[in-house]
Design an enzyme around this catalytic site. Structure first.
Site, PDB file in Angstrom:
ATOM      1  N   ARG A 147      40.209 -33.400  74.641  1.00 37.71           N
ATOM      2  CA  ARG A 147      39.172 -32.714  73.861  1.00 37.71           C
ATOM      3  C   ARG A 147      39.709 -31.489  73.142  1.00 37.71           C
ATOM      4  O   ARG A 147      38.954 -30.819  72.452  1.00 37.71           O
ATOM      5  CB  ARG A 147      38.100 -32.236  74.826  1.00 37.71           C
ATOM      6  CG  ARG A 147      36.877 -33.094  74.918  1.00 37.71           C
ATOM      7  CD  ARG A 147      35.998 -32.329  75.848  1.00 37.71           C
ATOM      8  NE  ARG A 147      34.609 -32.546  75.765  1.00 37.71           N
ATOM      9  CZ  ARG A 147      33.961 -33.517  76.391  1.00 37.71           C
ATOM     10  NH1 ARG A 147      34.605 -34.436  77.043  1.00 37.71           N
ATOM     11  NH2 ARG A 147      32.672 -33.572  76.338  1.00 37.71           N
TER      12      ARG A 147
ATOM     13  N   ARG B 236      17.995 -39.324  77.660  1.00 38.39           N
ATOM     14  CA  ARG B 236      18.936 -40.026  78.544  1.00 38.39           C
ATOM     15  C   ARG B 236      18.595 -39.833  80.022  1.00 38.39           C
ATOM     16  O   ARG B 236      18.276 -38.739  80.461  1.00 38.39           O
ATOM     17  CB  ARG B 236      20.357 -39.517  78.304  1.00 38.39           C
ATOM     18  CG  ARG B 236      21.336 -39.992  79.381  1.00 38.39           C
ATOM     19  CD  ARG B 236      22.759 -39.827  78.998  1.00 38.39           C
ATOM     20  NE  ARG B 236      23.130 -38.454  78.731  1.00 38.39           N
ATOM     21  CZ  ARG B 236      24.314 -38.112  78.250  1.00 38.39           C
ATOM     22  NH1 ARG B 236      25.224 -39.021  77.984  1.00 38.39           N
ATOM     23  NH2 ARG B 236      24.584 -36.835  78.031  1.00 38.39           N
TER      24      ARG B 236
ATOM     25  N   ARG C  73      20.802 -35.159  83.259  1.00 34.06           N
ATOM     26  CA  ARG C  73      21.900 -34.198  83.378  1.00 34.06           C
ATOM     27  C   ARG C  73      21.411 -32.790  83.077  1.00 34.06           C
ATOM     28  O   ARG C  73      20.615 -32.594  82.183  1.00 34.06           O
ATOM     29  CB  ARG C  73      23.040 -34.585  82.427  1.00 34.06           C
ATOM     30  CG  ARG C  73      24.067 -35.465  83.082  1.00 34.06           C
ATOM     31  CD  ARG C  73      25.011 -36.089  82.099  1.00 34.06           C
ATOM     32  NE  ARG C  73      25.715 -35.116  81.243  1.00 34.06           N
ATOM     33  CZ  ARG C  73      26.661 -35.465  80.378  1.00 34.06           C
ATOM     34  NH1 ARG C  73      27.017 -36.732  80.255  1.00 34.06           N
ATOM     35  NH2 ARG C  73      27.252 -34.549  79.645  1.00 34.06           N
TER      36      ARG C  73
ATOM     37  N   ARG D 148      27.440 -27.542  73.127  1.00 31.45           N
ATOM     38  CA  ARG D 148      28.383 -28.674  73.267  1.00 31.45           C
ATOM     39  C   ARG D 148      28.836 -29.165  71.886  1.00 31.45           C
ATOM     40  O   ARG D 148      29.989 -29.529  71.692  1.00 31.45           O
ATOM     41  CB  ARG D 148      27.721 -29.802  74.068  1.00 31.45           C
ATOM     42  CG  ARG D 148      27.587 -29.465  75.557  1.00 31.45           C
ATOM     43  CD  ARG D 148      26.516 -30.287  76.248  1.00 31.45           C
ATOM     44  NE  ARG D 148      26.790 -31.712  76.311  1.00 31.45           N
ATOM     45  CZ  ARG D 148      25.876 -32.635  76.586  1.00 31.45           C
ATOM     46  NH1 ARG D 148      24.626 -32.266  76.827  1.00 31.45           N
ATOM     47  NH2 ARG D 148      26.208 -33.899  76.631  1.00 31.45           N
TER      48      ARG D 148
HETATM   49  P1  AP5 Z   1      26.050 -41.963  76.100  1.00 38.83           P
HETATM   50  O1  AP5 Z   1      26.807 -43.223  75.927  1.00 38.83           O
HETATM   51  O2  AP5 Z   1      25.695 -41.566  77.492  1.00 38.83           O
HETATM   52  O3  AP5 Z   1      26.770 -40.759  75.335  1.00 38.83           O
HETATM   53  P2  AP5 Z   1      28.222 -40.122  75.527  1.00 38.83           P
HETATM   54  O4  AP5 Z   1      28.970 -40.292  74.238  1.00 38.83           O
HETATM   55  O5  AP5 Z   1      28.881 -40.639  76.761  1.00 38.83           O
HETATM   56  O6  AP5 Z   1      27.798 -38.589  75.603  1.00 38.83           O
HETATM   57  P3  AP5 Z   1      28.031 -37.469  76.719  1.00 38.83           P
HETATM   58  O7  AP5 Z   1      26.868 -36.544  76.599  1.00 38.83           O
HETATM   59  O8  AP5 Z   1      28.324 -38.050  78.051  1.00 38.83           O
HETATM   60  O9  AP5 Z   1      29.323 -36.803  76.126  1.00 38.83           O
HETATM   61  P4  AP5 Z   1      29.865 -35.394  76.383  1.00 38.83           P
HETATM   62  O10 AP5 Z   1      31.171 -35.511  75.707  1.00 38.83           O
HETATM   63  O11 AP5 Z   1      29.002 -34.287  75.937  1.00 38.83           O
HETATM   64  O12 AP5 Z   1      29.868 -35.274  77.985  1.00 38.83           O
HETATM   65  P5  AP5 Z   1      31.003 -35.371  79.073  1.00 38.83           P
HETATM   66  O13 AP5 Z   1      30.401 -35.962  80.275  1.00 38.83           O
HETATM   67  O14 AP5 Z   1      32.237 -35.994  78.528  1.00 38.83           O
HETATM   68  O15 AP5 Z   1      24.706 -42.077  75.226  1.00 38.83           O
HETATM   69  C1  AP5 Z   1      23.735 -41.056  75.192  1.00 38.83           C
HETATM   70  C2  AP5 Z   1      22.320 -41.650  75.199  1.00 38.83           C
HETATM   71  O16 AP5 Z   1      22.106 -42.399  74.012  1.00 38.83           O
HETATM   72  C3  AP5 Z   1      22.067 -42.618  76.353  1.00 38.83           C
HETATM   73  O17 AP5 Z   1      20.761 -42.428  76.826  1.00 38.83           O
HETATM   74  C4  AP5 Z   1      22.239 -44.012  75.729  1.00 38.83           C
HETATM   75  O18 AP5 Z   1      21.417 -44.961  76.382  1.00 38.83           O
HETATM   76  C5  AP5 Z   1      21.835 -43.774  74.299  1.00 38.83           C
HETATM   77  N1  AP5 Z   1      22.628 -44.567  73.361  1.00 38.83           N
HETATM   78  C6  AP5 Z   1      23.980 -44.822  73.427  1.00 38.83           C
HETATM   79  N2  AP5 Z   1      24.373 -45.572  72.376  1.00 38.83           N
HETATM   80  C7  AP5 Z   1      23.253 -45.767  71.614  1.00 38.83           C
HETATM   81  C8  AP5 Z   1      23.036 -46.456  70.379  1.00 38.83           C
HETATM   82  N3  AP5 Z   1      24.035 -47.082  69.719  1.00 38.83           N
HETATM   83  N4  AP5 Z   1      21.766 -46.446  69.866  1.00 38.83           N
HETATM   84  C9  AP5 Z   1      20.758 -45.822  70.521  1.00 38.83           C
HETATM   85  N5  AP5 Z   1      20.915 -45.158  71.699  1.00 38.83           N
HETATM   86  C10 AP5 Z   1      22.150 -45.125  72.234  1.00 38.83           C
HETATM   87  O19 AP5 Z   1      31.358 -33.832  79.344  1.00 38.83           O
HETATM   88  C11 AP5 Z   1      30.436 -32.956  79.977  1.00 38.83           C
HETATM   89  C12 AP5 Z   1      31.058 -31.574  80.166  1.00 38.83           C
HETATM   90  O20 AP5 Z   1      32.213 -31.662  81.041  1.00 38.83           O
HETATM   91  C13 AP5 Z   1      31.607 -30.893  78.900  1.00 38.83           C
HETATM   92  O21 AP5 Z   1      30.592 -30.196  78.200  1.00 38.83           O
HETATM   93  C14 AP5 Z   1      32.684 -29.957  79.481  1.00 38.83           C
HETATM   94  O22 AP5 Z   1      32.116 -28.793  80.028  1.00 38.83           O
HETATM   95  C15 AP5 Z   1      33.268 -30.791  80.620  1.00 38.83           C
HETATM   96  N6  AP5 Z   1      34.422 -31.611  80.194  1.00 38.83           N
HETATM   97  C16 AP5 Z   1      34.517 -32.983  80.234  1.00 38.83           C
HETATM   98  N7  AP5 Z   1      35.713 -33.408  79.764  1.00 38.83           N
HETATM   99  C17 AP5 Z   1      36.402 -32.289  79.423  1.00 38.83           C
HETATM  100  C18 AP5 Z   1      37.700 -32.058  78.855  1.00 38.83           C
HETATM  101  N8  AP5 Z   1      38.520 -33.088  78.538  1.00 38.83           N
HETATM  102  N9  AP5 Z   1      38.092 -30.769  78.635  1.00 38.83           N
HETATM  103  C19 AP5 Z   1      37.276 -29.723  78.945  1.00 38.83           C
HETATM  104  N10 AP5 Z   1      36.036 -29.865  79.475  1.00 38.83           N
HETATM  105  C20 AP5 Z   1      35.596 -31.142  79.706  1.00 38.83           C
HETATM  106 ZN    ZN Z   2      29.477 -39.716  78.603  1.00 38.75          ZN
END
Ligand code: AP5
Ligand code: ZN
Ligand code: ZN
Length: 213
Positions: free
Chosen positions: A88, A127, A160, A171
């Protein structure tokens, strides 16, 4: 195959991951899921990560690089993986290249979930997830058979803590400022496939399958 999924919050990374994982027998490494599990278990890692996550800011590069380095020690994961939510930052991308090079491997493809910010609030606030499996639902776009209940286990679904409009804003800021440069980093290597992430899940899946064939 060694794949990276990159895109803003709610762009569909977690929704597409299980489908690609089963199709190609890959290890699914989602740093967000791993960090949330660590926060829930109050491990030292979780204690360090919680504050940044609650605010919608990125956790430090060292912490997440350590998680991935550990995961890639498993030979089965090194052979084929989906990185969901990592790298990221450009620093994380450079460290990943080092980790892989050391093990004689490289990234094959980066799937870029391209989507307009305006669509994401509805996706994020609707979600619901099943925490132990990572299964994801949406009140409007992918409702469970019974409201608030996981289809497979019958266990309760949760929302969440960072899925609020205010934290989403932060974010998204992190995404544009710190993660978009990662897409450029891989574009220079010529391995990025752009996905129409605003389309229906099935359509996104079919574009992914074409990009990987
Ligand atoms: P979903 O597929 O769940 O979305 P996603 O892309 O996985 O989104 P996230 O919110 O999980 O991503 P994020 O990057 O913010 O969170 P992460 O956990 O990585 O889809 C969302 C919704 O839409 C669902 O309800 C689904 O059903 C629906 N949907 C999906 N596709 C659809 C479509 N085509 N049409 C209609 N509806 C649809 O990170 C969380 C936190 O962890 C970060 O903020 C940070 O603090 C930390 N973190 C994680 N990784 C790192 C890293 N590498 N470095 C630093 N901090 C990190
Ligand atoms: Zn995710
Ligand atoms: Zn931007």
């Amino acid at each position: 195959k060694r794949l990276i999924l990159v895109g803003p919050p709610g762009s569909g990374k977690g929704t597409q991951s299980p489908l690609i994982k089963d199709e190609y027998c890959l290890c699914h490494l989602a740093t967000g899921d791993m960090l949330r599990a660590a926060v829930a278990a109050k491990t030292p890692l979780g204690v360090k990560a919680k504050e940044a996550m609650d605010k919608g800011e990125l956790v430090s590069d060292d912490l997440v690089v350590g998680i991935i380095d550990d995961a890639l020690k498993k030979p089965s994961c090194l052979k084929g993986f989906i990185l969901d939510g990592f790298p990221r930052t450009v620093v994380q991308a450079e460290k990943l290249d080092e980790m892989l090079e050391k093990r004689g491997a490289k990234v094959d493809k980066v799937l870029n979930f391209a989507i307009d910010d305006a669509i994401l609030e509805e996706r994020i606030t609707g979600r619901w997830i099943h925490p132990s499996s990572g299964r994801t639902y949406h009140t409007k776009f992918a409702p469970p058979k019974a409201p608030g209940i996981d289809d497979v286990t019958g266990e309760p679904l949760i929302q969440r803590k960072d899925d609020t409009p205010a934290v989403l804003k932060s974010r998204l800021e992190s995404f544009h400022r710190q993660t978009e440069p990662v897409i450029d980093y891989y574009k220079k290597k010529g391995i990025v496939a752009n996905l129409p992430a605003e389309k229906k899940p099935e359509e996104v899946t079919s574009v992914i399958n074409k990009a990987l064939s």
